[in-house]
Structures are given as structure tokens and as C-alpha cells.
Design a protein around this motif. Sequence first.
Motif, PDB file in Angstrom:
ATOM      1  N   LEU A   3       0.831  -1.193   0.000  1.00 27.59           N
ATOM      2  CA  LEU A   3       0.000   0.000   0.000  1.00 27.59           C
ATOM      3  C   LEU A   3       0.868   1.247   0.000  1.00 27.59           C
ATOM      4  N   SER A   4       0.403   2.284  -0.703  1.00 33.94           N
ATOM      5  CA  SER A   4       1.120   3.550  -0.704  1.00 33.94           C
ATOM      6  C   SER A   4       0.861   4.290   0.602  1.00 33.94           C
ATOM      7  N   LEU A   5       1.674   5.322   0.839  1.00 36.57           N
ATOM      8  CA  LEU A   5       1.518   6.123   2.046  1.00 36.57           C
ATOM      9  C   LEU A   5       0.159   6.822   2.061  1.00 36.57           C
ATOM     10  N   VAL A   6      -0.309   7.253   0.884  1.00 30.57           N
ATOM     11  CA  VAL A   6      -1.610   7.911   0.807  1.00 30.57           C
ATOM     12  C   VAL A   6      -2.719   6.951   1.202  1.00 30.57           C
ATOM     13  N   SER A   7      -2.631   5.698   0.726  1.00 34.61           N
ATOM     14  CA  SER A   7      -3.662   4.710   1.051  1.00 34.61           C
ATOM     15  C   SER A   7      -3.669   4.393   2.539  1.00 34.61           C
ATOM     16  N   LEU A   8      -2.501   4.263   3.118  1.00 34.37           N
ATOM     17  CA  LEU A   8      -2.415   3.980   4.553  1.00 34.37           C
ATOM     18  C   LEU A   8      -3.000   5.125   5.383  1.00 34.37           C
ATOM     19  N   CYS A   9      -2.676   6.352   4.986  1.00 36.92           N
ATOM     20  CA  CYS A   9      -3.212   7.500   5.709  1.00 36.92           C
ATOM     21  C   CYS A   9      -4.733   7.610   5.530  1.00 36.92           C
ATOM     22  N   ALA A  10      -5.212   7.297   4.314  1.00 39.51           N
ATOM     23  CA  ALA A  10      -6.646   7.367   4.063  1.00 39.51           C
ATOM     24  C   ALA A  10      -7.393   6.362   4.934  1.00 39.51           C
ATOM     25  N   ARG A  11      -6.837   5.184   5.119  1.00 40.07           N
ATOM     26  CA  ARG A  11      -7.484   4.191   5.985  1.00 40.07           C
ATOM     27  C   ARG A  11      -7.604   4.695   7.420  1.00 40.07           C
ATOM     28  N   VAL A  13      -7.734   7.841   8.343  1.00 42.26           N
ATOM     29  CA  VAL A  13      -8.634   8.990   8.404  1.00 42.26           C
ATOM     30  C   VAL A  13     -10.084   8.542   8.476  1.00 42.26           C
ATOM     31  N   VAL A  14     -10.468   7.552   7.649  1.00 44.56           N
ATOM     32  CA  VAL A  14     -11.874   7.137   7.594  1.00 44.56           C
ATOM     33  C   VAL A  14     -12.227   6.140   8.692  1.00 44.56           C
ATOM     34  N   ARG A  15     -11.243   5.722   9.464  1.00 47.20           N
ATOM     35  CA  ARG A  15     -11.521   4.719  10.495  1.00 47.20           C
ATOM     36  C   ARG A  15     -12.465   5.265  11.562  1.00 47.20           C
ATOM     37  N   ASP A  16     -12.308   6.532  11.931  1.00 43.66           N
ATOM     38  CA  ASP A  16     -13.111   7.144  12.995  1.00 43.66           C
ATOM     39  C   ASP A  16     -14.114   8.102  12.356  1.00 43.66           C
ATOM     40  N   ARG A  33     -10.670  10.317  -4.012  1.00 47.57           N
ATOM     41  CA  ARG A  33     -10.597   8.955  -4.526  1.00 47.57           C
ATOM     42  C   ARG A  33      -9.906   8.017  -3.541  1.00 47.57           C
ATOM     43  N   PRO A  34      -8.721   8.355  -3.004  1.00 48.28           N
ATOM     44  CA  PRO A  34      -8.121   7.460  -2.003  1.00 48.28           C
ATOM     45  C   PRO A  34      -8.985   7.275  -0.759  1.00 48.28           C
ATOM     46  N   LEU A  35      -9.654   8.346  -0.329  1.00 51.97           N
ATOM     47  CA  LEU A  35     -10.522   8.217   0.843  1.00 51.97           C
ATOM     48  C   LEU A  35     -11.718   7.312   0.564  1.00 51.97           C
ATOM     49  N   LEU A  36     -12.288   7.420  -0.642  1.00 53.39           N
ATOM     50  CA  LEU A  36     -13.419   6.555  -0.975  1.00 53.39           C
ATOM     51  C   LEU A  36     -12.977   5.097  -1.082  1.00 53.39           C
ATOM     52  N   ASP A  37     -11.818   4.850  -1.700  1.00 56.26           N
ATOM     53  CA  ASP A  37     -11.304   3.479  -1.781  1.00 56.26           C
ATOM     54  C   ASP A  37     -11.067   2.902  -0.393  1.00 56.26           C
ATOM     55  N   ALA A  38     -10.524   3.721   0.495  1.00 54.72           N
ATOM     56  CA  ALA A  38     -10.286   3.255   1.863  1.00 54.72           C
ATOM     57  C   ALA A  38     -11.603   2.990   2.589  1.00 54.72           C
ATOM     58  N   SER A  39     -12.631   3.777   2.295  1.00 54.52           N
ATOM     59  CA  SER A  39     -13.927   3.562   2.929  1.00 54.52           C
ATOM     60  C   SER A  39     -14.552   2.247   2.470  1.00 54.52           C
ATOM     61  N   PHE A  40     -14.417   1.935   1.189  1.00 54.61           N
ATOM     62  CA  PHE A  40     -14.920   0.661   0.686  1.00 54.61           C
ATOM     63  C   PHE A  40     -14.135  -0.510   1.272  1.00 54.61           C
ATOM     64  N   THR A  41     -12.809  -0.373   1.292  1.00 54.76           N
ATOM     65  CA  THR A  41     -11.969  -1.456   1.801  1.00 54.76           C
ATOM     66  C   THR A  41     -12.221  -1.713   3.278  1.00 54.76           C
ATOM     67  N   VAL A  52     -19.416  10.715  -1.235  1.00 50.29           N
ATOM     68  CA  VAL A  52     -20.138  10.733  -2.503  1.00 50.29           C
ATOM     69  C   VAL A  52     -21.092  11.919  -2.570  1.00 50.29           C
ATOM     70  N   GLN A  53     -21.703  12.280  -1.454  1.00 56.02           N
ATOM     71  CA  GLN A  53     -22.624  13.412  -1.456  1.00 56.02           C
ATOM     72  C   GLN A  53     -21.904  14.713  -1.793  1.00 56.02           C
ATOM     73  N   ARG A  54     -20.608  14.780  -1.546  1.00 55.50           N
ATOM     74  CA  ARG A  54     -19.809  15.977  -1.845  1.00 55.50           C
ATOM     75  C   ARG A  54     -18.842  15.740  -3.006  1.00 55.50           C
ATOM     76  N   TRP A  55     -19.070  14.711  -3.811  1.00 54.07           N
ATOM     77  CA  TRP A  55     -18.084  14.308  -4.817  1.00 54.07           C
ATOM     78  C   TRP A  55     -17.718  15.488  -5.719  1.00 54.07           C
ATOM     79  N   PRO A  56     -16.435  15.841  -5.818  1.00 50.32           N
ATOM     80  CA  PRO A  56     -16.046  17.076  -6.494  1.00 50.32           C
ATOM     81  C   PRO A  56     -15.796  16.919  -7.989  1.00 50.32           C
ATOM     82  N   GLU A  57     -15.842  15.709  -8.529  1.00 49.94           N
ATOM     83  CA  GLU A  57     -15.538  15.482  -9.936  1.00 49.94           C
ATOM     84  C   GLU A  57     -16.811  15.128 -10.698  1.00 49.94           C
TER      85      GLU A  57
END
Length: 551
Positions: A3-11, A13-16, A33-41, A52-57
Amino acid sequence: MVLSLVSLCAREVVRDHSSSPCWLRWVPRELYRPLLDASFTGCRPLAVGELVQRWPERTLRVGRRRKPGQTGPNRLCVQALLLAVVRGMSDQRCALQVLDLCGLQGDDGGMADSMGGWSLTVALCTMVVQARTRAQRAQRERKRLSVLQREKDVKRERGEKTNTTEPGGQDAEKLDLCGTMEEEELIPGVRRRMEVERKRDTLVTGPAGTRRDAEEKEVNADVSVHVRADLFVNARSWERVRGALSAQGPLRLQCRYLRVEEVSVTTIKTLLGLLPRQGLLGIDVRYSSLGVAGLAELLPLLSTFPALRSLRLHYCNLDFRRDHVGQEEALRDLSQGLTQLQELRRLSLTALRLPGQLRVLLSSLPQPLEILELPYLSLSPADFAYLSCSHHASTLQQLDLSENRLDESTLTSVRRLLSQAAGGLQHLSLSGCGLTDGLLGLLLPSLGGCRALKSLALALNPLSVAGLVDLVRMAVRMPSLRQLLYPNPLEDYQPGLPDLPSSAQLLDWPLGAVTDINVTSSQLNRVLMESGRSDLFLTCDLLNYDKDLVD
């Protein structure tokens, strides 16, 4: 998987979820995108919904191809995503315009807590209907407020007119002059507003339009989000799918691959009439009693989808061996319908009983096929002879001839077919074809010539241990081969098996002691190790074999 550093940090962040109000407002769009992937995982449905409610793209793709061993998103996370899409349409921070869920589910639905094809289809249709209901409710509320505001404006204008024209006092003449000027300026403004409203109503309703039609057209005038997905329709979900495809609202449902099961020809025709013409790549019809005449009816409708590349028919009661009145005419209609499928590259026909008719079907296709699956078709020697000389042979990338009996009369055609397809053939299945040690020995040189082959399936063939050893020795010399599905040798079965057993007998007959199976596996793996091929996977597990894992 590293896992990349971004993915690890995203996990982390979304844990709590309690901390989400602190970081959501400051998250840059690149990190969504990394935060959403971490939320699914991590199975964090609340975080999925808020992101998703605030999805910027403009585009959100969730159904990307999964790597081997990965499971689909959790059911709760998918449900949270769909609810957030509806809520996001009224959120100014959301820029979502295209939701791509293609490939999100597999045929079997995956794990118990993931969402299968049928469940996802029902959930998507429910989301579309809910979005339409919310939009109609909001539209009615806007109209109500508009009417109230118009009444206020009219009352205020009338009040100003009465006050300015009422005589009184020493400045009555001056007031009358001012009132006359204000009235002359007021009348054009009111008339202009009435003309604009009348023109808008005419455009929406037409000369004879009804109020309900006006509301539906007004809601459909501006689609907020286009939803792309693979749909799974059967008798239980048909009504809901029809309601969603017919709904005119802010969500528009588009289909990439359509799978239908146990529904009538009439229902399939109605469904095809509701689908948008652009975007449909394939249709899979299973366990539906189409008949030759029914399929001939469907083909003209399928030709109206310009991007259709895949047609799969499984157990659809197409039987050319029966002497039915009008069979020849229906066969001609079927052949003519196939000529209209200009972009077809994949044709799968399972258990349709088409002996001697392969030339009629395949010669009608205007473009050569890349994927051809013909299991359980009772192919005749004439069918094999045609296939080996057809314009499809040199372009095939995937070929499935499982459960079609091979013998000396068909072996020459099969060898010619493999020679023609050797340059591009990547996946080959000859399971249950009755290959003995002698037939396999004659076929091995042609198999070895398929230099691009990635997977080879030979399950349920009556081979001995010696025949399997020869097979593996040939396989290790094929540089592209990554998977080999071999049959249990005859020596591993309990006594009493016939000399030339069928595939059904091999499937049902009990195996002997587990130690014998381990001995066979050890012998084959020894050949593999001696060759130095650590990248070739050998298995006799028919149920868990998946050729797509090598792609």
C-alpha cells in the motif's frame, strides 16, 4: 500488495467517523478517490455516503476490474453510495454527472456480504424512482412558491395603481400625472411576463399537452446524473426495471451488459425497447424458452444497438433436430438477422443442440469473431470441418468446445482449427470431449503450436497418469501458458469405472483415497519443477477454475 503512504493515511482517516466533520471541509479534491477506496476497503458506509454526497468530480467509477482474490464492495457501502447520489443532487458541493457502476458485481454475487447482480439492479432501479419522486416533489414546491410570488406581485401592482390614481389634496393633478406614467410603464412589464410564461408553457406542454405530461417533460428536460451499470433482469425484478427505465427524472439509467433469465420473448422485446440505444455492449439470455422463431424476432431489435459486441444464449431451447413446421423459414430469418449485427465479436451458445447448422449461423456474421463458445452443442464432423476453414478461425482469441465429442473423424479438423488460430488464441477449453491418451497424443503437437495460449482446460477427459505427464511436459514448453486445468486420472477413481467413461460418469464417480490424488499432483509438480516453470499453475479443481485470473 504494498500500500502507498496515501492509502495507509486514508485508511486511518476514515476509520473514525466521529472526526469526519473536522476533515471533510478541508479535503482537497485529489484525495477524495483514495478516501473513498479506503472507505470501501474498510467497510465504512457512513464515510462512503459523506464523500459521494460531496463528490467534487464529474465522473465516479466504482465497478472497476478487481484483482484476483479481491471481493466486491460491501452491500452496506453500495447502499450508502446510492443514497448519497440522490442526496447529492440537492447539494451544491456535488459535481457528479456520471456514475459508472459497470463490473461492480459478478455473475454469482460474490461473498455473502457483497451485492450480487440482481440485488444491485433492484437497488439501482429504486434509486432512480426515488430521485424522480424527490424531483417531482421539489418541482411542485417551486411551482407553489412561484404562484404565491406571482399573486403577491399582482396584488402589489394593483395596490400601487389604486393609490396613484386616487384623487385628493392640492397635488391631485400632479399625482394623477405620475400615476398615469407609472401605469404606462407597469402594463408592458406585466404583459411581457405573461407572454414569457405562456411561451414556456407552450414549449413544455404543446398545444394539447396535459398537466401530467408537462410535469414529466419538465423533470426530464435536464438529467443531472447518468448512471451506467450492468443490469440483471428476471421475472421478479422485471416490473421494477421497467419502471426505472420508463421514469423521466434527474437520473438516467444506462446499461452496458444486460442479463435476462427466465423471461418471455415479449418481455425481452419490451425491455430492449426501453434501453438507450447507445452504450449496450452485450446481452446474455439464460433459461428462456426463445425457440428459433423467438430468436429470429429479437435479432432485428439487437441490430439497432450500434455498439453491441457480445451475444450469449444459454439453455434457450433452440433445437434444430426437431421436425417443426416452419423450421426452415425460421432458420432463414435467423441467418438474415445475424447479418445485421455489424459489431458482434463474441458469440456464446450453450446447450442449443445445433448439429450440422454451424455454417448457417457463423457464415452469416459480417465480421470475424474473437470469442466463440460452443459447449454442449452436439457438433457434427461437418461443423468442425466448417469451423476450421471459416473466416473466424484466424481471429479467435477464446474458444470453448467443451462437451462436444471428439474422435478420429473430427481430429483432423480440430488440428487444422488450432493451426489457424495459433497466432492469437489465448484461452482454450476442451473439457469433457472424450480425449483419451491416444487422441491427446495426436493433438499435443497442435496444442503446443499455440504460442499465445494463456489457459488450457482439459477437465473430465479419460486420461491416465502417463497421459497427464505427457500433457504437462508439453505445457511447460509453452511460454505464455499460465493455467492448466487437468482431469483426475483414471487411476484415482474407485474400481468399476467403464473403460471409456463419459464426462458425466467422471463427474459423478467417487474418487479413491486422498493419498492417490496427492501422488498424482506430486508427479505433475515434479515435472513442473524440473522445467523451472514457477509461473505455470496446475489444478484439477474444476469448480474454482477461472481463466480470467490470468488476464
